[in-house]
Design an enzyme around this catalytic site. Sequence first.
Site, short mmCIF file in Angstrom:
data_model
loop_
_atom_site.label_atom_id
_atom_site.label_comp_id
_atom_site.label_asym_id
_atom_site.label_seq_id
_atom_site.Cartn_x
_atom_site.Cartn_y
_atom_site.Cartn_z
N ARG A 154 -3.75 25.79 35.37
CA ARG A 154 -4.31 26.59 34.26
C ARG A 154 -5.75 26.98 34.55
O ARG A 154 -6.19 28.09 34.26
CB ARG A 154 -4.22 25.80 32.95
CG ARG A 154 -2.81 25.80 32.39
CD ARG A 154 -2.77 25.30 30.97
NE ARG A 154 -3.61 26.07 30.04
CZ ARG A 154 -3.84 25.72 28.79
NH1 ARG A 154 -3.28 24.65 28.28
NH2 ARG A 154 -4.62 26.45 28.01
N LYS A 155 -6.51 26.06 35.15
CA LYS A 155 -7.92 26.35 35.46
C LYS A 155 -8.02 27.46 36.51
O LYS A 155 -8.83 28.37 36.40
CB LYS A 155 -8.65 25.08 35.97
CG LYS A 155 -8.73 23.97 34.92
CD LYS A 155 -9.78 22.92 35.25
CE LYS A 155 -9.43 22.03 36.39
NZ LYS A 155 -10.39 20.93 36.58
N PHE A 159 -18.40 3.92 41.68
CA PHE A 159 -18.14 5.34 41.44
C PHE A 159 -16.63 5.60 41.48
O PHE A 159 -16.07 6.29 40.61
CB PHE A 159 -18.89 6.14 42.52
CG PHE A 159 -18.88 7.62 42.32
CD1 PHE A 159 -18.84 8.19 41.06
CD2 PHE A 159 -18.94 8.47 43.43
CE1 PHE A 159 -18.84 9.58 40.90
CE2 PHE A 159 -18.93 9.85 43.28
CZ PHE A 159 -18.88 10.40 42.01
N GLU A 205 -22.93 19.02 48.67
CA GLU A 205 -23.32 18.86 47.27
C GLU A 205 -24.58 18.01 47.15
O GLU A 205 -24.71 16.98 47.82
CB GLU A 205 -22.17 18.20 46.49
CG GLU A 205 -22.46 18.11 45.00
CD GLU A 205 -21.26 17.59 44.23
OE1 GLU A 205 -20.20 18.23 44.27
OE2 GLU A 205 -21.40 16.53 43.61
N HIS A 262 -15.87 19.76 51.73
CA HIS A 262 -17.01 19.75 50.80
C HIS A 262 -17.59 18.33 50.80
O HIS A 262 -16.92 17.38 50.38
CB HIS A 262 -16.54 20.14 49.40
CG HIS A 262 -17.63 20.17 48.37
ND1 HIS A 262 -18.64 21.12 48.37
CD2 HIS A 262 -17.89 19.36 47.30
CE1 HIS A 262 -19.45 20.91 47.35
NE2 HIS A 262 -19.03 19.85 46.70
N ASP A 321 -18.51 15.10 32.24
CA ASP A 321 -18.37 13.74 31.73
C ASP A 321 -19.27 13.59 30.51
O ASP A 321 -20.36 14.18 30.46
CB ASP A 321 -18.78 12.72 32.81
CG ASP A 321 -17.61 12.42 33.74
OD1 ASP A 321 -16.47 12.46 33.25
OD2 ASP A 321 -17.85 12.17 34.92
N TYR A 343 -8.22 16.52 41.32
CA TYR A 343 -8.19 15.06 41.41
C TYR A 343 -6.97 14.53 42.16
O TYR A 343 -5.94 14.23 41.56
CB TYR A 343 -8.26 14.49 39.97
CG TYR A 343 -9.53 14.95 39.30
CD1 TYR A 343 -10.71 14.25 39.46
CD2 TYR A 343 -9.56 16.15 38.57
CE1 TYR A 343 -11.90 14.71 38.91
CE2 TYR A 343 -10.74 16.62 38.02
CZ TYR A 343 -11.90 15.90 38.19
OH TYR A 343 -13.08 16.36 37.67
P1 FAD Z 1 -10.66 19.01 33.39
O1 FAD Z 1 -9.91 19.21 34.65
O2 FAD Z 1 -10.73 20.11 32.44
O3 FAD Z 1 -10.09 17.73 32.63
C1 FAD Z 1 -9.94 16.47 33.29
C2 FAD Z 1 -8.50 16.03 33.25
O4 FAD Z 1 -8.13 15.77 31.92
C3 FAD Z 1 -7.58 17.09 33.79
O5 FAD Z 1 -7.38 16.89 35.17
C4 FAD Z 1 -6.35 16.93 32.94
O6 FAD Z 1 -5.48 16.01 33.54
C5 FAD Z 1 -6.86 16.35 31.66
N1 FAD Z 1 -7.03 17.37 30.60
C6 FAD Z 1 -8.19 17.79 30.05
N2 FAD Z 1 -7.97 18.68 29.06
C7 FAD Z 1 -6.63 18.83 28.99
C8 FAD Z 1 -5.77 19.59 28.15
N3 FAD Z 1 -6.22 20.35 27.18
N4 FAD Z 1 -4.43 19.50 28.38
C9 FAD Z 1 -3.91 18.71 29.34
N5 FAD Z 1 -4.70 17.94 30.17
C10 FAD Z 1 -6.03 17.99 29.97
N6 FAD Z 1 -19.52 15.96 36.13
C11 FAD Z 1 -20.73 16.32 35.61
O7 FAD Z 1 -21.08 15.88 34.51
N7 FAD Z 1 -21.59 17.14 36.31
C12 FAD Z 1 -21.26 17.67 37.52
O8 FAD Z 1 -22.04 18.42 38.12
C13 FAD Z 1 -19.98 17.35 38.08
N8 FAD Z 1 -19.58 17.87 39.26
C14 FAD Z 1 -18.31 17.64 39.72
C15 FAD Z 1 -17.87 18.27 40.90
C16 FAD Z 1 -16.58 18.06 41.37
C17 FAD Z 1 -16.13 18.78 42.62
C18 FAD Z 1 -15.69 17.19 40.67
C19 FAD Z 1 -14.30 16.95 41.17
C20 FAD Z 1 -16.13 16.53 39.51
C21 FAD Z 1 -17.43 16.76 39.01
N9 FAD Z 1 -17.88 16.16 37.85
C22 FAD Z 1 -19.13 16.47 37.33
C23 FAD Z 1 -17.04 15.19 37.13
C24 FAD Z 1 -16.24 15.85 36.02
O9 FAD Z 1 -17.09 16.39 35.04
C25 FAD Z 1 -15.34 14.80 35.39
O10 FAD Z 1 -14.35 14.40 36.29
C26 FAD Z 1 -14.74 15.20 34.07
O11 FAD Z 1 -14.18 14.04 33.46
C27 FAD Z 1 -13.66 16.24 34.19
O12 FAD Z 1 -14.16 17.53 34.40
P2 FAD Z 1 -13.14 18.70 34.82
O13 FAD Z 1 -13.77 20.01 34.62
O14 FAD Z 1 -12.59 18.44 36.16
O15 FAD Z 1 -12.09 18.47 33.67
#
Ligand code: FAD
Length: 288
Positions: A158-159, A210, A9, A259, A101, A139
């Site tokens: 769900r994702k 971090f 990455e 990764h 985020d 996570y």
């Molecule tokens: P989600 O998994 O959709 O939500 C995070 C958590 O909140 C979930 O695990 C769940 O427990 C809870 N949640 C959310 N919505 C619901 C719901 N409706 N019902 C129940 N529970 C819910 N951030 C960036 O800004 N840019 C990047 O390029 C980036 N790259 C990343 C790459 C990887 C591999 C990872 C692991 C993280 C990355 N992040 C990045 C960070 C990420 O955006 C944050 O961790 C963010 O807070 C969650 O994104 P997500 O898509 O995993 O969220």
Amino acid sequence: MKRPEISFEFFPPRNIEATFRLWDTVQALAPLKPNFVSVTYGAGGTTRELTREVVATLHKHSGLRVAAHLTCVDATRAETLAIAEQFRDAGVKDIVALRGDPPKGASGFTPHPEGFGSSVELIEALRETGDFNIRVGAYPDVHPEAANAAADVEWLKRKLDAGASEALTQFFFEAETFFRFRDACAKAGIEKQIVPGILPIENWKGARRFAEACGTKVPAWVIEAFEAAERDGRQDLLATAICTELCTELLENDVDKLHFYTLNRPELTRDVCLALGIAPETTLENVA
Ligand code: FAD
């Protein structure tokens, strides 16, 4: 031990010097033949245009398979899908689909009034286009916003059910954390692959900050080891040893993909790969 599939990455560089550093990093790591490399999308959608440019440039010039990160933050559905279309038009078919985020200073995620309300909505929309191989975040130490560990795994399911092919995890320090998470995923009926995210620690203080921000638990023995290593100026040796040990334990327990979060620095990632026996592959015409 079988050679694992690896991926790297990167983040988009913000100035000329950082651009050269990214290119040097890509050049240094490309001979390790990653399965793909990915480019992040700045928190709050701040690097939208840069990410697009880096993804297109790497795709065109590096010879590597490139995955673009895409988030839901601060954009309408139409804008987000238009960016995905730009990736596709540049020849990029891999997307890491995230909720994202919020921008610095914001307390939590607030969807844009006309934007995607969650990562699941984004994944569904991308899947409907039929154009992309979609990966998602996971996570092992539990996302800070999750109600509890079981709810976090349910949400990951769900994702994946919405159309993602596999999950890339946040970094963690102990293999046991990953194994517990993988078991919980299997118990919840997740059959798709969970790929461990590995952070070779170039900068201990930065890594601790971090970890705190993203909910990664830092074991006491790691804190003590880095504090001692800092006193003796041998952080890089310790980081390589800890990271190699972690990867070895994972690979010995049915993990076959890693990764790496490179932070645009090749040295530690390369050293860990070499220590794992992942050797650079040189093409015949490059052998003098
Ligand atoms: P989600 O998994 O959709 O939500 C995070 C958590 O909140 C979930 O695990 C769940 O427990 C809870 N949640 C959310 N919505 C619901 C719901 N409706 N019902 C129940 N529970 C819910 N951030 C960036 O800004 N840019 C990047 O390029 C980036 N790259 C990343 C790459 C990887 C591999 C990872 C692991 C993280 C990355 N992040 C990045 C960070 C990420 O955006 C944050 O961790 C963010 O807070 C969650 O994104 P997500 O898509 O995993 O969220």
